[in-house]
Every structure is written in structure tokens, then in C-alpha cells.
Design a protein around this motif. Structure first.
Motif, PDB file in Angstrom:
ATOM      1  N   VAL A  50      38.350  63.244  52.511  1.00 40.23           N
ATOM      2  CA  VAL A  50      38.608  61.955  51.866  1.00 40.23           C
ATOM      3  C   VAL A  50      37.403  61.591  51.003  1.00 40.23           C
ATOM      4  CG1 VAL A  50      39.025  59.480  52.243  1.00 40.23           C
ATOM      5  CG2 VAL A  50      40.035  61.171  53.802  1.00 40.23           C
ATOM      6  N   ILE A  51      37.675  61.022  49.829  1.00 41.01           N
ATOM      7  CA  ILE A  51      36.616  60.433  49.015  1.00 41.01           C
ATOM      8  C   ILE A  51      36.864  58.939  48.916  1.00 41.01           C
ATOM      9  CG2 ILE A  51      35.669  60.208  46.685  1.00 41.01           C
ATOM     10  CD1 ILE A  51      35.906  63.155  46.335  1.00 41.01           C
ATOM     11  N   VAL A  52      35.865  58.152  49.286  1.00 38.74           N
ATOM     12  CA  VAL A  52      35.903  56.701  49.101  1.00 38.74           C
ATOM     13  C   VAL A  52      35.289  56.453  47.732  1.00 38.74           C
ATOM     14  CG1 VAL A  52      35.158  54.472  49.974  1.00 38.74           C
ATOM     15  CG2 VAL A  52      35.740  56.310  51.582  1.00 38.74           C
ATOM     16  N   MET A  53      36.092  56.001  46.787  1.00 37.54           N
ATOM     17  CA  MET A  53      35.734  56.013  45.373  1.00 37.54           C
ATOM     18  C   MET A  53      35.769  54.616  44.748  1.00 37.54           C
ATOM     19  SD  MET A  53      35.786  58.569  42.639  1.00 37.54           S
ATOM     20  CE  MET A  53      37.141  59.705  42.964  1.00 37.54           C
ATOM     21  N   ASP A  54      34.663  54.236  44.156  1.00 40.52           N
ATOM     22  CA  ASP A  54      34.639  53.009  43.363  1.00 40.52           C
ATOM     23  C   ASP A  54      35.479  53.222  42.108  1.00 40.52           C
ATOM     24  OD1 ASP A  54      33.998  50.485  42.445  1.00 40.52           O
ATOM     25  OD2 ASP A  54      32.053  51.084  41.643  1.00 40.52           O
ATOM     26  N   ILE A  55      36.159  52.187  41.644  1.00 39.87           N
ATOM     27  CA  ILE A  55      36.940  52.322  40.413  1.00 39.87           C
ATOM     28  C   ILE A  55      36.048  52.186  39.182  1.00 39.87           C
ATOM     29  CG2 ILE A  55      38.623  51.164  38.942  1.00 39.87           C
ATOM     30  CD1 ILE A  55      40.399  50.777  41.246  1.00 39.87           C
ATOM     31  N   ARG A  56      35.223  51.147  39.154  1.00 42.82           N
ATOM     32  CA  ARG A  56      34.446  50.863  37.957  1.00 42.82           C
ATOM     33  C   ARG A  56      33.065  51.520  38.055  1.00 42.82           C
ATOM     34  NH1 ARG A  56      37.117  45.978  39.214  1.00 42.82           N
ATOM     35  NH2 ARG A  56      38.534  45.275  37.585  1.00 42.82           N
ATOM     36  N   MET A  57      32.865  52.549  37.241  1.00 37.42           N
ATOM     37  CA  MET A  57      31.570  53.223  37.148  1.00 37.42           C
ATOM     38  C   MET A  57      31.274  53.480  35.679  1.00 37.42           C
ATOM     39  SD  MET A  57      31.654  55.790  40.477  1.00 37.42           S
ATOM     40  CE  MET A  57      33.341  56.361  40.212  1.00 37.42           C
ATOM     41  N   PRO A  58      29.993  53.557  35.278  1.00 33.57           N
ATOM     42  CA  PRO A  58      29.632  53.510  33.863  1.00 33.57           C
ATOM     43  C   PRO A  58      30.030  54.704  33.011  1.00 33.57           C
ATOM     44  CG  PRO A  58      27.692  53.890  35.230  1.00 33.57           C
ATOM     45  CD  PRO A  58      28.814  53.539  36.154  1.00 33.57           C
ATOM     46  N   ARG A  59      29.987  55.908  33.553  1.00 32.79           N
ATOM     47  CA  ARG A  59      30.283  57.089  32.728  1.00 32.79           C
ATOM     48  C   ARG A  59      31.712  57.578  32.958  1.00 32.79           C
ATOM     49  NH1 ARG A  59      25.757  61.302  34.006  1.00 32.79           N
ATOM     50  NH2 ARG A  59      26.046  60.413  36.096  1.00 32.79           N
TER      51      ARG A  59
END
Length: 214
Positions: A50-59
Motif C-alpha cells: 500500500v502507498i499512502v499518497m498525498d494528492i497535492r505535491m509540487p512536481r
């Protein structure tokens, strides 16, 4: 052990998530990345479940990173967001995410969400599933209905029953209880359903069933 990767551009958030998840005796945080661009290397090196992933990231944001992973990777993505069901969440689900959590989710619920997603269920309540369905209900309805019905015709009657139950937001255990079969049997049928439909995402399956019924 459930192997988890954390992807967030905020070091403090990553540290907090690591502390929470590492407190569970069945979860191991195996790696981190500070941007979606680091996801392929994280997956190659650590092979998380599983990856816990932020939606908003700069690149490279979480949506694009999820899309690049693809269903064939076998990695399930749980996206983090600040707002419930905003346009970014819809895009992440379309890209293949297995569910979403708010960033202020209590620790116990975060841990349970990782377990749910790792087990093959979607981390979306029935109300959230309905909201997603309603969000896409009005655009291109006729074309989607014809396509959805053609795809679902490939399913056996039992597989279709299970697809409909999943579309209602039921977990594998709840589907088994409704149809008087074991959870393992439900998982076997779902594997066949996803193989026939060329997908492995429960939420998109729910949208497909809704389109066919519309």
C-alpha cells in the motif's frame, strides 16, 4: 506484515504517518518519498503493498503518480486530501486509487484503512461511493450505458451478483454474508470479474454497474 510506503512533500506529515502506522504490529513502513516522481523507485526498491499518497505535491502530484503506477503494479493507493470529495479525489479514483482519507483522520482509522485497502477492499463508505457515482452520472450517459452493458455481459450470473453488491459499497465479507458464500469465494469471483473487465478497482466497478443500470 503489510508493507507501506508514504509519499508526501511535508516532512512533518511523513514523520507523523510513519509514527502512527509503525505502532501497528501488522504494518511495516518500508520507505518514503517527498514527491510523486519518487514513487516508481520506491515501488521498485521496497515493493510496498500500500502507498499512502498525498494528492497535492509540487512536481508530480498524487494523481499522476497513481496513474503511472497502473493496475498491473499490484500496489494499492490510499490518497490523502484536505477536503472531502473535491475534484482531486475524483481524479485520483479515476487514476486507480483504492480510496481516500482526510488528513485529519484519527490514527486508529488510518491504521484500519490501510488494512482494508491491503485486503483488497475499497476505503470508501457507501455514501462516498454514491457521491462518486452521482458526480459522473450526467455526462455521456448513453454512450457509457452501452459500453457498460457490453462489458458486464461477459460476467456470469454469480459474478454479476457480486459486482452489483460491490457497487453498493459492500465489503467482501458483507457480500459473502448476503450471497451465503465465504469471503474467499467472493475474492475468487472478484478476481475473475476484474480479469474480464480489464481492471482491478472496486470504485470504477461501482461506476460501471451504475452506468449499466442507468
Amino acid at each position: 506484515m503489510i508493507r507501506v510506503g508514504i509519499v508526501d512533500d511535508d516532512a512533518l506529515v511523513r514523520a507523523g504517518l510513519r509514527t502512527i502506522l509503525s505502532s501497528a504490529n501488522d504494518i511495516a513502513v518500508v520507505g518514503e518519498a517527498d514527491d510523486g516522481a519518487g514513487v516508481p523507485e520506491l515501488v521498485r526498491r521496497e515493493r510496498p503493498d500500500v502507498i499512502v499518497m498525498d494528492i497535492r505535491m509540487p512536481r508530480v502530484d498524487g494523481i499522476e503518480a497513481t496513474r503511472l503506477l497502473g493496475a498491473d503494479s499490484g500496489v494499492r493507493v490510499l490518497v490523502l486530501t484536505t477536503f472531502q470529495l473535491d475534484e482531486h479525489v475524483f481524479a485520483a479514483i479515476e487514476a486507480g486509487a483504492s480510496g481516500f482519507l482526510l488528513k485529519d483522520t484519527p490514527p486508529r482509522e488510518l491504521i484500519e484503512a490501510v488494512r482494508v485497502v491491503a485486503g483488497g477492499d475499497a476505503m470508501l463508505s457507501p455514501s462516498h461511493t454514491r457521491a462518486l457515482i452521482e458526480r459522473f452520472a450526467d455526462s455521456g450517459r448513453d454512450a457509457r450505458r452501452a459500453e457498460a452493458r457490453a462489458l458486464l455481459e461477459s460476467l456470469s450470473p454469480r459474478e454479476l451478483e457480486i459486482a452489483v453488491a460491490v457497487a453498493e459499497g459492500l465489503s467482501n465479507a458483507e457480500v459473502g454474508a448476503r450471497l451465503f458464500c465465504s469471503e474467499a469465494t467472493v475474492k475468487t469471483h472478484l478476481t475473475r470479474v476484474f480479469a474480464k473487465l480489464g481492471d482491478t478497482n472496486r470504485v470504477r466497478l461501482a461506476l460501471l454497474v451504475r452506468d449499466a443500470q442507468d
